[in-house]
Design an enzyme around this catalytic site. Structure first.
Site, PDB file in Angstrom:
ATOM      1  N   SER A  33      89.107  37.641  32.628  1.00  0.00           N
ATOM      2  CA  SER A  33      89.106  37.704  31.165  1.00  0.00           C
ATOM      3  C   SER A  33      87.720  37.358  30.639  1.00  0.00           C
ATOM      4  CB  SER A  33      90.185  36.786  30.604  1.00  0.00           C
ATOM      5  OG  SER A  33      90.369  37.058  29.229  1.00  0.00           O
ATOM      6  N   ASN A  34      87.602  37.010  29.383  1.00  0.00           N
ATOM      7  CA  ASN A  34      86.293  36.648  28.817  1.00  0.00           C
ATOM      8  C   ASN A  34      86.443  35.583  27.749  1.00  0.00           C
ATOM      9  OD1 ASN A  34      86.607  37.941  26.121  1.00  0.00           O
ATOM     10  ND2 ASN A  34      86.830  39.774  27.386  1.00  0.00           N
TER      11      ASN A  34
END
Ligand code: CTP
Ligand code: CA
Length: 227
Positions: A33-34
């Site tokens: 993810s980020n």
């Protein structure tokens, strides 16, 4: 308080906004993810609703309080976000891709937890996710389309390219190398780019104020179009 709490100029408009990160699973307990927390997209949804719009918010996993009276569509992966955006795209007047979509996902998701036993190293193979904004640009009819650009260098150059390639009507460029703005914070400093218009810098301010300005610009574009 923003003056917009009394401004109801978006009554009758349908706004579709994406927010947050996407999450791309590796196995049942791990993912890629980020850093996006969803604040910018949620601020956009909130301001649109306050100004009278009918709002659909497509968002990745987040810790934020839901804005009042929005059609909330939670998703996890980029491909789920793509499906939801396409589902609501036809009816929408203003479409804003504020999400930080993962560019790549694991080529395969293990059905069981990956075991480290007998593995000294692990190579992940990633494949490209669909570019949702570019796809919306290709399918654009009456909608006004807004994209964001997260850059760490050559902000204007890179953002201008994104605006053109993805056929957006308004591009909101932000410098994600700075720590005082953007990801996770409640403020941002952005440059607005529009085709055939000089870039406009909006000095550092709250994400709500930036959202408000986005709708001012969209309503201007909407008026110009009807002339
Ligand atoms: N975007 C999207 N789908 C993707 C990747 C990005 O819809 N798979 C959208 C984002 O929501 C944003 C815009 O495209 O509105 C630009 O995202 P950004 O990450 O800045 O640019 P990319 O085109 O992904 O290019 P790069 O990350 O390589 O700079
Ligand atoms: Ca990207």
């Amino acid at each position: 308080r923003l003056e917009t709490e009394n401004k109801k100029d978006l009554v009758g408009k349908k706004v579709l906004v994406s927010a947050g990160s996407t999450v791309e699973p590796l196995d049942p307990v791990r993912y890629l993810s980020n850093n996006s927390t969803g604040k910018m997209g949620f601020a956009i949804a909130k301001i649109a609703q306050q100004r009278g719009a009918e709002v659909t918010l497509v968002a990745g996993p987040n810790q934020l309080a839901l804005p009042n009276r929005v059609n909330y569509q939670p998703i996890k992966t980029a491909r789920q976000m793509e499906q939801k955006m396409l589902e609501f795209y036809q009816q929408a007047d203003f479409v804003i891709m504020a999400a930080a979509v993962a560019d790549f996902r694991p080529a395969k998701t293990a059905e069981q937890k990956i075991k480290k036993q007998e593995l000294d190293q692990l190579t992940l193979r990633l494949v490209r996710n669909p570019d949702i904004l570019a796809e919306l640009g290709r399918k654009k009819q009456k909608q006004l389309l807004v994209g964001f650009a997260a850059e760490t260098q050559e902000l204007l150059h890179n953002a201008t390219q994104k605006m053109q390639q993805k056929k957006v009507d308004l591009l909101v460029a932000n410098d994600v190398s700075r720590h005082d703005i953007g990801f996770g914070t409640s403020q941002n400093e952005v440059v607005f780019l529009q085709p055939d218009v000089a870039p406009e810098l909006l000095s550092k301010r709250s994400k709500e104020k930036i959202a408000d300005k986005i709708f001012d610009l969209l309503m201007d574009l909407n008026r110009q179009r009807r002339k």
